[in-house]
Design an enzyme around this catalytic site. Sequence first.
Site, short mmCIF file in Angstrom:
data_model
loop_
_atom_site.label_atom_id
_atom_site.label_comp_id
_atom_site.label_asym_id
_atom_site.label_seq_id
_atom_site.Cartn_x
_atom_site.Cartn_y
_atom_site.Cartn_z
N SER A 11 83.74 87.19 -80.34
CA SER A 11 84.27 85.83 -80.19
C SER A 11 83.48 85.10 -79.11
CB SER A 11 85.75 85.86 -79.80
OG SER A 11 86.11 84.57 -79.31
N HIS A 36 82.39 85.10 -84.49
CA HIS A 36 83.76 84.56 -84.52
C HIS A 36 83.84 83.33 -83.62
CE1 HIS A 36 88.10 84.98 -85.23
NE2 HIS A 36 88.27 84.61 -83.97
N ASP A 38 86.25 80.39 -82.22
CA ASP A 38 87.65 80.01 -81.99
C ASP A 38 87.76 78.51 -81.73
OD1 ASP A 38 89.13 82.49 -82.15
OD2 ASP A 38 87.99 83.12 -80.39
N MET A 40 90.12 75.46 -81.02
CA MET A 40 91.47 75.19 -80.49
C MET A 40 91.63 73.70 -80.22
SD MET A 40 91.85 78.31 -77.79
CE MET A 40 91.39 79.99 -78.23
N HIS A 69 87.74 80.42 -86.90
CA HIS A 69 89.18 80.61 -86.74
C HIS A 69 89.78 79.30 -86.22
CE1 HIS A 69 92.51 82.99 -84.35
NE2 HIS A 69 93.02 82.22 -85.29
N MET A 71 92.53 77.15 -84.93
CA MET A 71 93.86 77.10 -84.30
C MET A 71 94.17 75.63 -84.06
SD MET A 71 93.23 80.39 -81.82
CE MET A 71 91.47 80.30 -82.06
N MET A 140 96.80 88.19 -85.59
CA MET A 140 96.69 87.99 -84.14
C MET A 140 97.37 89.15 -83.42
SD MET A 140 94.92 85.23 -83.67
CE MET A 140 94.97 85.53 -81.89
N ASP A 177 92.61 90.36 -83.95
CA ASP A 177 92.03 89.42 -82.99
C ASP A 177 92.93 89.33 -81.76
OD1 ASP A 177 90.80 87.31 -81.68
OD2 ASP A 177 91.13 85.84 -83.27
C1 DX5 Z 1 92.54 83.99 -78.99
C2 DX5 Z 1 91.29 84.02 -79.84
C3 DX5 Z 1 90.54 85.29 -79.74
C4 DX5 Z 1 90.04 85.60 -78.36
C5 DX5 Z 1 89.89 87.07 -78.20
O1 DX5 Z 1 93.25 82.86 -79.26
O2 DX5 Z 1 91.62 83.84 -81.21
O3 DX5 Z 1 89.47 85.34 -80.68
O4 DX5 Z 1 88.80 85.01 -78.08
O5 DX5 Z 1 89.54 87.33 -76.88
P1 DX5 Z 1 89.73 88.78 -76.23
O6 DX5 Z 1 88.92 89.74 -77.07
O7 DX5 Z 1 89.21 88.59 -74.87
O8 DX5 Z 1 91.20 89.10 -76.29
ZN ZN Z 2 90.03 84.14 -82.87
#
Ligand code: DX5
Ligand code: ZN
Length: 219
Positions: A11, A36, A38, A40, A69, A71, A140, A177
């Site tokens: 990620s 990956h 993320d 947000m 991903h 969110m 998750m 994840d």
């Molecule tokens: C959290 C993200 C993850 C996050 C994982 O909302 O979806 O992908 O980056 O990070 P680690 O591996 O540090 O838990």
């Molecule tokens: Zn993620």
Amino acid sequence: MALRPIRIAPSILSADFARLGEEVRAIDAAGADYIHIDVMDGHFVPNLTFGAPVVKAIRSATAKPFDVHLMITPVDPLIADFAAAGANIITAHVEAGPHLHRTLQAIKGHSVKAGVALNPATPIESIRHVIGDVDLILLMTVNPGFGGQSFIPILDKIGAARAMIDASGRAIDLEVDGGINPQTARDCIVAGADVLVAGTAVFGKGPAHYADAIKALRG
Ligand code: DX5
Ligand code: ZN
């Protein structure tokens, strides 16, 4: 020995944002299978990251699949932008809106793979009736929003998702994840996961350690 091929999806939330292109090249060279990403929105989750222009900007850094991903809510108005930016897999949350089936069709309409993500408290039953429309299930294992959180042990849910996938007879990735490290990775693989997202565990010790960190997650 792994039951099935294990894919590692670092990620980039944990990457150095000032050097994002270089970081993507580095995890590619270190053996990442997916990148990956993320996304947000400060609304669905209490944090803001990056949008489609950033995805587009790093697209030329690697040929590996972009595992995006989302969110965010609403999801549907931004799907076209992420597909055009170079996403290969676009994953939306079950909890992000009332019309999951429509969202999955919209993703597939852009000829990218469709993923569905479930927060830790959301039952696997919530996706039973769209199993024929998904290419990836993301479970998750933390509450989404931040890297570096502790793993929430939902191993029974991973097992239930694995059973649902196997019963479907379809080739569906089962991705976990959040809080993934070599120990929790092993537990998830045994429970049935085959794609592991990891931010802190890959990027934490710096570029000299990316390859070893990725290898350590494969079990
Ligand atoms: C959290 C993200 C993850 C996050 C994982 O909302 O979806 O992908 O980056 O990070 P680690 O591996 O540090 O838990
Ligand atoms: Zn993620």
